[in-house]
Scaffold this active site. Structure first.
Site, PDB file in Angstrom:
ATOM      1  CB  SER A  32      -8.990  -3.064  11.833  1.00 28.48           C
ATOM      2  OG  SER A  32      -7.770  -3.716  11.181  1.00 28.48           O
ATOM      3  NE  ARG A  62      -4.355 -10.179   7.379  1.00 28.56           N
ATOM      4  CZ  ARG A  62      -3.074  -9.937   7.134  1.00 28.56           C
ATOM      5  NH1 ARG A  62      -2.421 -10.888   6.565  1.00 28.56           N
ATOM      6  NH2 ARG A  62      -2.325  -8.758   7.453  1.00 28.56           N
ATOM      7  CG  ASP A  64      -6.036 -13.167   3.854  1.00 32.66           C
ATOM      8  OD1 ASP A  64      -6.331 -12.336   2.901  1.00 32.66           O
ATOM      9  OD2 ASP A  64      -4.977 -13.802   4.025  1.00 32.66           O
ATOM     10  CB  SER A  71      -4.678   3.269  -6.457  1.00 35.07           C
ATOM     11  OG  SER A  71      -3.411   2.967  -7.283  1.00 35.07           O
ATOM     12  CE1 TYR A 129       1.526  -0.566  -1.987  1.00 28.99           C
ATOM     13  CE2 TYR A 129       2.306   1.351  -3.062  1.00 28.99           C
ATOM     14  CZ  TYR A 129       1.410   0.598  -2.016  1.00 28.99           C
ATOM     15  OH  TYR A 129       0.420   1.618  -1.444  1.00 28.99           O
ATOM     16  CE  LYS A 149      -2.013  -0.260  -3.066  1.00 25.94           C
ATOM     17  NZ  LYS A 149      -3.406  -0.177  -2.212  1.00 25.94           N
TER      18      LYS A 149
HETATM   19  N1  LIG Z   1      -0.001   4.853   4.227  1.00 22.89           N
HETATM   20  C1  LIG Z   1       0.400   5.299   2.971  1.00 22.89           C
HETATM   21  O1  LIG Z   1       1.354   5.976   2.887  1.00 22.89           O
HETATM   22  C2  LIG Z   1      -0.417   4.686   1.708  1.00 22.89           C
HETATM   23  C3  LIG Z   1      -1.191   3.770   1.690  1.00 22.89           C
HETATM   24  N2  LIG Z   1      -1.988   3.394   0.672  1.00 22.89           N
HETATM   25  C4  LIG Z   1      -2.793   2.549   0.413  1.00 22.89           C
HETATM   26  O2  LIG Z   1      -4.075   2.513   1.439  1.00 22.89           O
HETATM   27  C5  LIG Z   1      -4.460   1.203   2.111  1.00 22.89           C
HETATM   28  C6  LIG Z   1      -4.173   1.591   3.643  1.00 22.89           C
HETATM   29  O3  LIG Z   1      -3.007   1.717   4.026  1.00 22.89           O
HETATM   30  P1  LIG Z   1      -2.530   2.101   5.266  1.00 22.89           P
HETATM   31  O4  LIG Z   1      -3.787   2.460   6.074  1.00 22.89           O
HETATM   32  O5  LIG Z   1      -1.101   2.583   5.252  1.00 22.89           O
HETATM   33  O6  LIG Z   1      -2.404   0.383   5.873  1.00 22.89           O
HETATM   34  P2  LIG Z   1      -2.553  -0.244   7.411  1.00 22.89           P
HETATM   35  O7  LIG Z   1      -1.392  -1.262   7.386  1.00 22.89           O
HETATM   36  O8  LIG Z   1      -2.159   1.019   8.512  1.00 22.89           O
HETATM   37  O9  LIG Z   1      -3.713  -1.014   7.443  1.00 22.89           O
HETATM   38  C7  LIG Z   1      -4.131  -1.807   6.608  1.00 22.89           C
HETATM   39  C8  LIG Z   1      -5.343  -2.755   6.805  1.00 22.89           C
HETATM   40  O10 LIG Z   1      -5.786  -3.874   5.946  1.00 22.89           O
HETATM   41  C9  LIG Z   1      -6.033  -4.802   6.472  1.00 22.89           C
HETATM   42  N3  LIG Z   1      -5.365  -5.872   5.977  1.00 22.89           N
HETATM   43  C10 LIG Z   1      -4.020  -6.093   5.464  1.00 22.89           C
HETATM   44  N4  LIG Z   1      -4.142  -7.263   4.741  1.00 22.89           N
HETATM   45  C11 LIG Z   1      -5.407  -7.934   4.683  1.00 22.89           C
HETATM   46  C12 LIG Z   1      -5.886  -9.181   4.326  1.00 22.89           C
HETATM   47  N5  LIG Z   1      -5.232 -10.091   3.567  1.00 22.89           N
HETATM   48  N6  LIG Z   1      -7.125  -9.347   4.499  1.00 22.89           N
HETATM   49  C13 LIG Z   1      -7.867  -8.510   5.083  1.00 22.89           C
HETATM   50  N7  LIG Z   1      -7.540  -7.367   5.473  1.00 22.89           N
HETATM   51  C14 LIG Z   1      -6.155  -6.897   5.462  1.00 22.89           C
HETATM   52  C15 LIG Z   1      -5.078  -4.791   7.792  1.00 22.89           C
HETATM   53  O11 LIG Z   1      -5.736  -5.521   8.892  1.00 22.89           O
HETATM   54  P3  LIG Z   1      -5.091  -6.892   9.411  1.00 22.89           P
HETATM   55  O12 LIG Z   1      -3.459  -6.783   9.174  1.00 22.89           O
HETATM   56  O13 LIG Z   1      -5.335  -7.232  10.665  1.00 22.89           O
HETATM   57  O14 LIG Z   1      -5.736  -7.844   8.177  1.00 22.89           O
HETATM   58  C16 LIG Z   1      -5.458  -3.226   8.158  1.00 22.89           C
HETATM   59  O15 LIG Z   1      -6.978  -3.032   8.486  1.00 22.89           O
HETATM   60  C17 LIG Z   1      -3.407   0.293   1.488  1.00 22.89           C
HETATM   61  O16 LIG Z   1      -3.875  -0.250   0.420  1.00 22.89           O
HETATM   62  C18 LIG Z   1      -2.215   0.932   1.104  1.00 22.89           C
HETATM   63  O17 LIG Z   1      -1.456   0.266  -0.044  1.00 22.89           O
HETATM   64  C19 LIG Z   1      -1.860   4.104  -0.650  1.00 22.89           C
HETATM   65  C20 LIG Z   1      -1.211   5.408  -0.678  1.00 22.89           C
HETATM   66  C21 LIG Z   1      -0.408   5.610   0.463  1.00 22.89           C
HETATM   67  C1  LIG Z   2      -0.891  13.253 -10.718  1.00 25.63           C
HETATM   68  C2  LIG Z   2       0.401  12.186 -10.593  1.00 25.63           C
HETATM   69  C3  LIG Z   2       0.722  12.003  -9.298  1.00 25.63           C
HETATM   70  C4  LIG Z   2       2.357  11.632  -9.286  1.00 25.63           C
HETATM   71  C5  LIG Z   2       3.097  12.383  -8.249  1.00 25.63           C
HETATM   72  C6  LIG Z   2       4.518  11.746  -8.096  1.00 25.63           C
HETATM   73  C7  LIG Z   2       4.959  12.172  -6.701  1.00 25.63           C
HETATM   74  C8  LIG Z   2       6.216  11.354  -6.280  1.00 25.63           C
HETATM   75  C9  LIG Z   2       6.202  10.890  -4.891  1.00 25.63           C
HETATM   76  C10 LIG Z   2       5.243   9.692  -4.692  1.00 25.63           C
HETATM   77  C11 LIG Z   2       5.222   9.349  -3.374  1.00 25.63           C
HETATM   78  C12 LIG Z   2       5.108   7.751  -3.111  1.00 25.63           C
HETATM   79  C13 LIG Z   2       3.772   7.361  -2.680  1.00 25.63           C
HETATM   80  C14 LIG Z   2       3.698   6.004  -2.360  1.00 25.63           C
HETATM   81  C15 LIG Z   2       2.665   5.989  -0.992  1.00 25.63           C
HETATM   82  C16 LIG Z   2       2.475   4.493  -0.843  1.00 25.63           C
HETATM   83  O1  LIG Z   2       1.431   3.935  -1.234  1.00 25.63           O
HETATM   84  C17 LIG Z   2       3.009   3.614   0.305  1.00 25.63           C
HETATM   85  N1  LIG Z   2       3.634   4.849   1.221  1.00 25.63           N
HETATM   86  C18 LIG Z   2       2.120   2.855   1.046  1.00 25.63           C
HETATM   87  O2  LIG Z   2       2.324   2.656   2.514  1.00 25.63           O
END
Ligand SMILES: NC(=O)C1=CN([C@@H]2O[C@H](COP(=O)(O)OP(=O)(O)OC[C@H]3O[C@@H](n4cnc5c(N)ncnc54)[C@H](OP(=O)(O)O)[C@@H]3O)[C@@H](O)[C@H]2O)C=CC1
Ligand SMILES: CCCCCCCCCCCCCCCC(=O)[C@@H](N)CO
Length: 269
Positions: free
Chosen positions: A13, A36, A65, A144, A158, A162
């Site tokens: 979502s 959720r 959830d 991840s 965090y 992951k």
């Molecule tokens: N944005 C970033 O910088 C990065 C993100 N990630 C990972 O990517 C994924 C998505 O991130 P991002 O798009 O930023 O997140 P958002 O916070 O924008 O979206 C998170 C989504 O997960 C859902 N969600 C969260 N908790 C639950 C739960 N307990 N049960 C069901 N649904 C849930 C939320 O909906 P609702 O709250 O309604 O449940 C929403 O749809 C995450 O796993 C994050 O760790 C990885 C690297 C970088």
């Molecule tokens: C091949 C090896 C790769 C290693 C690269 C190292 C780079 C260091 C910077 C890391 C940036 C941190 C990202 C966290 C993003 C995240 O998960 C949250 N923003 C979620 O919201």
């Protein structure tokens, strides 16, 4: 019979998950969005539907959830599969992030992040795996993070959640490869989403400066790459210890064949 795939996206979502859903819908898939909050789900459903390429495509929403109660996750995914058919690809994208110095992170958060980011990927995977094995097909993606490859300042709660996904993905891949099911893990850098905006409200300066070296991606771009990797490549085994893993795979295959032969022999008796 349908020729297109059926895809279930947790965290569908918002942010990266929503963009993955849109990317797959553009390729003709049937989609189930899991999260959720029902309003956000309906809003996302509308956005995804705008990208239809034919009039038979369907977007289904499930509010649950993913991290709290396995039997509930299992039952809603079963309902979704009854409506749209068996899931061909599961995308585990539901997750939450936070940063802060170790001693300043509330103790409860360590548990919460393991529940949402790790168990919240175990449960949906567990709910689809039996059907995938029976069908001898399927793909499973875990989202991840770069912080799931290396531990960084501010991510003591965090990062471990992951890292755990990688251990799960590699172990599971070895079990299910003979069933023609492939596992991928995505390790995105910071990506411009509502989740990142939330995280940035309390991010330590060190974490911000370190993360900036890796830049900020757009979620559409991340979605394109991870979907392509999940569909085109054969998963994790490209990168790691090919030789050893190959010999472990042959053990797994041999055991599977033996088990099937003795099952068949039992039936004949
Ligand atoms: N944005 C970033 O910088 C990065 C993100 N990630 C990972 O990517 C994924 C998505 O991130 P991002 O798009 O930023 O997140 P958002 O916070 O924008 O979206 C998170 C989504 O997960 C859902 N969600 C969260 N908790 C639950 C739960 N307990 N049960 C069901 N649904 C849930 C939320 O909906 P609702 O709250 O309604 O449940 C929403 O749809 C995450 O796993 C994050 O760790 C990885 C690297 C970088
Ligand atoms: C091949 C090896 C790769 C290693 C690269 C190292 C780079 C260091 C910077 C890391 C940036 C941190 C990202 C966290 C993003 C995240 O998960 C949250 N923003 C979620 O919201």
């Amino acid at each position: 019979s349908k020729t297109v795939s059926t895809i279930l996206v947790t965290g569908g979502s918002s942010g990266i998950g929503k963009c993955i859903a849109i990317e797959c819908y553009r390729q003709g898939a049937f989609i189930t969005l899991v999260a959720r909050n029902e309003e956000k789900l309906l809003q996302a459903k509308k956005e995804v539907e705008k990208c239809a390429i034919n009039d038979k495509q369907v977007v289904l929403c499930i509010s649950v959830d993913v991290s709290s109660d396995y039997s509930q996750v299992e039952s809603v995914i079963k309902q979704a599969q009854e409506k749209l058919g068996p899931v061909d690809m599961l995308v585990n994208c539901a997750g939450t992030s936070m940063s802060g110095k170790f001693e300043e992170v509330e103790v409860d958060r360590f548990k919460k992040l393991m529940e949402v980011n790790y168990l919240g990927s175990v449960y949906p995977t567990r709910a689809v795996i039996t059907t995938m094995k029976e069908r001898r097909m399927g793909r499973i993606m875990f989202v991840s993070s770069q912080a799931g490859q290396i531990g960084l300042f501010g991510y003591t709660a965090y990062s471990p959640s992951k890292f755990a996904l990688r251990g799960l993905a590699e172990s599971l891949q070895m079990e299910i490869k003979p069933y023609n099911i492939y596992v991928t893990v995505a390790y995105p850098p910071d990506t411009d989403t509502p989740g990142l905006a939330e995280e940035n409200k309390t991010k330590p300066l060190e974490t911000r400066l370190i993360s900036e070296t890796s830049g900020v991606c757009q979620p559409e771009q991340v979605a394109k790459i991870v979907v392509r990797d999940a569909i085109v490549t054969m998963g994790l085994f490209r990168t790691i210890a090919l030789f050893y893993l190959g010999s472990f795979d042959s053990i797994v295959r041999r055991c599977m064949i033996q088990r099937e032969q003795s099952k068949a022999a039992d039936k004949r008796e």
